[in-house]
Design an enzyme around this catalytic site. Structure first.
Site, PDB file in Angstrom:
ATOM      1  N   HIS A  33       0.843  -1.202   0.000  1.00 31.22           N
ATOM      2  CA  HIS A  33       0.000   0.000   0.000  1.00 31.22           C
ATOM      3  C   HIS A  33       0.880   1.255   0.000  1.00 31.22           C
ATOM      4  O   HIS A  33       1.720   1.441   0.883  1.00 31.22           O
ATOM      5  CB  HIS A  33      -0.888  -0.041   1.246  1.00 31.22           C
ATOM      6  CG  HIS A  33      -1.955   1.005   1.293  1.00 31.22           C
ATOM      7  ND1 HIS A  33      -3.135   0.907   0.602  1.00 31.22           N
ATOM      8  CD2 HIS A  33      -2.024   2.185   1.978  1.00 31.22           C
ATOM      9  CE1 HIS A  33      -3.900   1.967   0.860  1.00 31.22           C
ATOM     10  NE2 HIS A  33      -3.237   2.757   1.691  1.00 31.22           N
ATOM     11  N   ASP A  35       0.847   5.241   0.119  1.00 33.04           N
ATOM     12  CA  ASP A  35       0.036   6.405   0.467  1.00 33.04           C
ATOM     13  C   ASP A  35       0.617   7.663  -0.160  1.00 33.04           C
ATOM     14  O   ASP A  35       1.682   8.127   0.239  1.00 33.04           O
ATOM     15  CB  ASP A  35      -0.020   6.553   1.992  1.00 33.04           C
ATOM     16  CG  ASP A  35      -0.908   5.495   2.626  1.00 33.04           C
ATOM     17  OD1 ASP A  35      -2.082   5.408   2.239  1.00 33.04           O
ATOM     18  OD2 ASP A  35      -0.418   4.752   3.501  1.00 33.04           O
ATOM     19  N   MET A  37       0.314  11.547  -0.674  1.00 30.02           N
ATOM     20  CA  MET A  37      -0.322  12.729  -0.050  1.00 30.02           C
ATOM     21  C   MET A  37       0.311  14.000  -0.607  1.00 30.02           C
ATOM     22  O   MET A  37       1.524  14.054  -0.799  1.00 30.02           O
ATOM     23  CB  MET A  37      -0.111  12.688   1.463  1.00 30.02           C
ATOM     24  CG  MET A  37      -0.586  11.400   2.114  1.00 30.02           C
ATOM     25  SD  MET A  37      -0.494  11.524   3.903  1.00 30.02           S
ATOM     26  CE  MET A  37      -0.845   9.828   4.377  1.00 30.02           C
ATOM     27  N   HIS A  66      -2.852   4.570  -3.068  1.00 28.06           N
ATOM     28  CA  HIS A  66      -3.947   5.288  -2.403  1.00 28.06           C
ATOM     29  C   HIS A  66      -3.677   6.782  -2.564  1.00 28.06           C
ATOM     30  O   HIS A  66      -2.820   7.348  -1.881  1.00 28.06           O
ATOM     31  CB  HIS A  66      -3.976   4.857  -0.925  1.00 28.06           C
ATOM     32  CG  HIS A  66      -5.024   5.555  -0.105  1.00 28.06           C
ATOM     33  ND1 HIS A  66      -5.067   5.461   1.270  1.00 28.06           N
ATOM     34  CD2 HIS A  66      -6.064   6.353  -0.453  1.00 28.06           C
ATOM     35  CE1 HIS A  66      -6.094   6.167   1.730  1.00 28.06           C
ATOM     36  NE2 HIS A  66      -6.706   6.724   0.701  1.00 28.06           N
ATOM     37  N   MET A  68      -4.277  10.376  -1.915  1.00 25.29           N
ATOM     38  CA  MET A  68      -4.927  11.357  -1.031  1.00 25.29           C
ATOM     39  C   MET A  68      -4.499  12.725  -1.541  1.00 25.29           C
ATOM     40  O   MET A  68      -3.699  13.429  -0.921  1.00 25.29           O
ATOM     41  CB  MET A  68      -4.497  11.114   0.417  1.00 25.29           C
ATOM     42  CG  MET A  68      -5.192   9.908   1.027  1.00 25.29           C
ATOM     43  SD  MET A  68      -4.361   9.302   2.507  1.00 25.29           S
ATOM     44  CE  MET A  68      -3.120   8.285   1.735  1.00 25.29           C
ATOM     45  N   MET A 140     -12.206   4.336   4.813  1.00 24.92           N
ATOM     46  CA  MET A 140     -11.199   4.831   5.770  1.00 24.92           C
ATOM     47  C   MET A 140     -11.756   4.767   7.190  1.00 24.92           C
ATOM     48  O   MET A 140     -12.861   5.248   7.452  1.00 24.92           O
ATOM     49  CB  MET A 140     -10.833   6.290   5.468  1.00 24.92           C
ATOM     50  CG  MET A 140     -10.058   6.541   4.196  1.00 24.92           C
ATOM     51  SD  MET A 140      -8.435   5.763   4.122  1.00 24.92           S
ATOM     52  CE  MET A 140      -7.619   6.455   5.561  1.00 24.92           C
ATOM     53  N   GLY A 148      -0.761   5.379  12.327  1.00 22.19           N
ATOM     54  CA  GLY A 148      -0.712   5.260  13.779  1.00 22.19           C
ATOM     55  C   GLY A 148      -1.882   5.886  14.528  1.00 22.19           C
ATOM     56  O   GLY A 148      -1.781   6.148  15.725  1.00 22.19           O
ATOM     57  N   ASP A 179      -8.808   0.803   5.896  1.00 28.31           N
ATOM     58  CA  ASP A 179      -7.498   1.428   6.106  1.00 28.31           C
ATOM     59  C   ASP A 179      -7.587   2.395   7.280  1.00 28.31           C
ATOM     60  O   ASP A 179      -8.398   3.324   7.268  1.00 28.31           O
ATOM     61  CB  ASP A 179      -7.112   2.167   4.813  1.00 28.31           C
ATOM     62  CG  ASP A 179      -5.771   2.867   4.867  1.00 28.31           C
ATOM     63  OD1 ASP A 179      -5.038   2.693   5.853  1.00 28.31           O
ATOM     64  OD2 ASP A 179      -5.463   3.597   3.903  1.00 28.31           O
TER      65      ASP A 179
HETATM   66  C1  DX5 Z   1      -3.603   7.116   6.503  1.00 30.33           C
HETATM   67  C2  DX5 Z   1      -3.132   6.159   5.439  1.00 30.33           C
HETATM   68  C3  DX5 Z   1      -2.956   4.780   5.945  1.00 30.33           C
HETATM   69  C4  DX5 Z   1      -1.916   4.639   7.028  1.00 30.33           C
HETATM   70  C5  DX5 Z   1      -2.359   3.491   7.891  1.00 30.33           C
HETATM   71  O1  DX5 Z   1      -3.887   8.327   5.926  1.00 30.33           O
HETATM   72  O2  DX5 Z   1      -4.066   6.106   4.377  1.00 30.33           O
HETATM   73  O3  DX5 Z   1      -2.692   3.870   4.881  1.00 30.33           O
HETATM   74  O4  DX5 Z   1      -0.627   4.402   6.569  1.00 30.33           O
HETATM   75  O5  DX5 Z   1      -1.535   3.417   9.010  1.00 30.33           O
HETATM   76  P1  DX5 Z   1      -1.990   2.618  10.323  1.00 30.33           P
HETATM   77  O6  DX5 Z   1      -2.286   1.215   9.892  1.00 30.33           O
HETATM   78  O7  DX5 Z   1      -0.794   2.724  11.211  1.00 30.33           O
HETATM   79  O8  DX5 Z   1      -3.219   3.302  10.847  1.00 30.33           O
HETATM   80 ZN    ZN Z   2      -3.813   4.447   2.876  1.00 30.84          ZN
END
Ligand code: DX5
Ligand code: ZN
Length: 221
Positions: A33, A35, A37, A66, A68, A140, A148, A179
Site C-alpha cells: 500500500h 500512500d 499525499m 492510495h 490522497m 477509511m 498510527g 485502512d
Molecule cells: C492514513 C493512510 C494509511 C496509514 C495506515 O492516511 O491512508 O494507509 O498508513 O496506518 P496505520 O495502519 O498505522 O493506521
Molecule cells: Zn492508505
C-alpha cells in the site's frame, strides 16, 4: 477468496523500501500500500509516481496506490505509467461534475483495479452510483493523513452498506478494503461487516513479530 493484506509503507523505513517490502512478501502479503499525499487534500506530503516506478522493478507485490490528493484526474495517468496495479482516489477530491467518472474510466482502460475511497464522515450514498463501475471501495477508518491513529468503529460500519450495494448490483469478487488503525482485533470487527482487504501500517511494520501480524490479517475469522 482469502483476505488480501496490503502493508502500508508509510510506516516502513523509507531508506530501505525494497527490503522492507520483501519482508512482508516473505510472510504472504501480496499487495503493497502506497500512500500518496499532496499537502492539500491532507495536511501531509509523502511520495509520488517516481517512487512507484522504482518499486515496480524492485518488488513482486501488487502496487496498491492510495491517492490522497486534489485533482486526481490530472495525476492518475502518471501513476498508471509508473506501473500501479491498483489505483484508489477519494470521492471528496472530485469537486467538479464528471471527475469521478473520468478517473474510473482512465484506471479501467489501463486494465488495472479501480477503487474509490471515502473518509470517515462521508456517507456511502456519495459513491453508490459508482459502485457498478468499480472493483474496490476503500473505507477509511481514520482521518486520512497520518499512520498510527486510532480505529473508528462507526466508520467501519459503512462497510456493511458497501457490501449490500455491491451484492445488489451483482458484483462478483468485489474488494472492500479498510485502512486506518487496523490490527488483529479491529480486522475482526471489519470482517464481521464484510471487509476482505486490510491495509495496515504500524501493526505490520512496527511489529516485532511481522510474520504473526501478517498472518493474523490473512486469516481473520
Ligand atoms: C492514513 C493512510 C494509511 C496509514 C495506515 O492516511 O491512508 O494507509 O498508513 O496506518 P496505520 O495502519 O498505522 O493506521
Ligand atoms: Zn492508505
Amino acid at each position: 477468496m482469502g483476505n488480501i493484506v496490503s502493508p502500508s509503507i508509510l510506516s516502513a523505513d523509507f531508506a530501505n523500501l525494497q527490503t522492507e517490502i520483501e519482508r512482508t512478501e516473505n510472510y504472504g502479503a501480496k499487495w503493497c500500500h502506497i500512500d500518496v499525499m499532496d499537502g492539500h487534500f491532507v495536511p501531509n506530503i509523502t511520495i509520488g509516481a517516481p517512487v512507484v516506478k522504482s518499486l515496480k522493478n524492485a518488488v513482486k507485490s501488487k502496487l496498491d496506490v492510495h491517492l490522497m490528493i486534489e485533482n486526481p484526474d490530472i495525476y492518475i495517468p502518471d501513476f498508471i505509467k509508473a506501473g500501479a496495479d491498483i489505483i484508489t482516489f477519494h470521492i471528496e477530491a472530485c469537486k467538479a461534475p464528471g471527475v469521478a467518472e473520468k478517473c474510473i474510466k482512465m484506471i479501467k482502460e489501463a486494465g488495472i483495479i479501480a477503487g474509490i475511497s471515502i473518509k470517515p464522515k462521508t456517507p456511502v450514498s456519495d459513491i453508490e452510483k459508482y459502485i457498478s463501475l468499480l472493483d474496490m471501495v476503500l473505507v477509511m477508518t481514520v482521518e486520512p493523513g497520518f499512520s498510527g491513529q486510532k480505529f473508528m468503529e462507526d466508520a467501519a460500519q459503512k462497510i456493511n452498506d458497501v457490501q449490500k450495494i455491491a451484492k445488489n448490483k451483482g458484483k462478483q469478487n468485489f474488494i472492500i478494503q479498510v485502512d486506518g488503525g487496523i490490527n488483529a482485533e479491529t480486522a475482526k470487527i471489519c470482517t464481521s461487516f464484510g471487509a476482505n482487504c486490510f491495509v495496515a501500517g504500524n501493526y505490520v511494520y512496527k511489529n516485532p513479530d511481522i510474520k504473526g501480524a501478517i498472518q493474523s490479517l490473512l486469516q481473520v475469522y
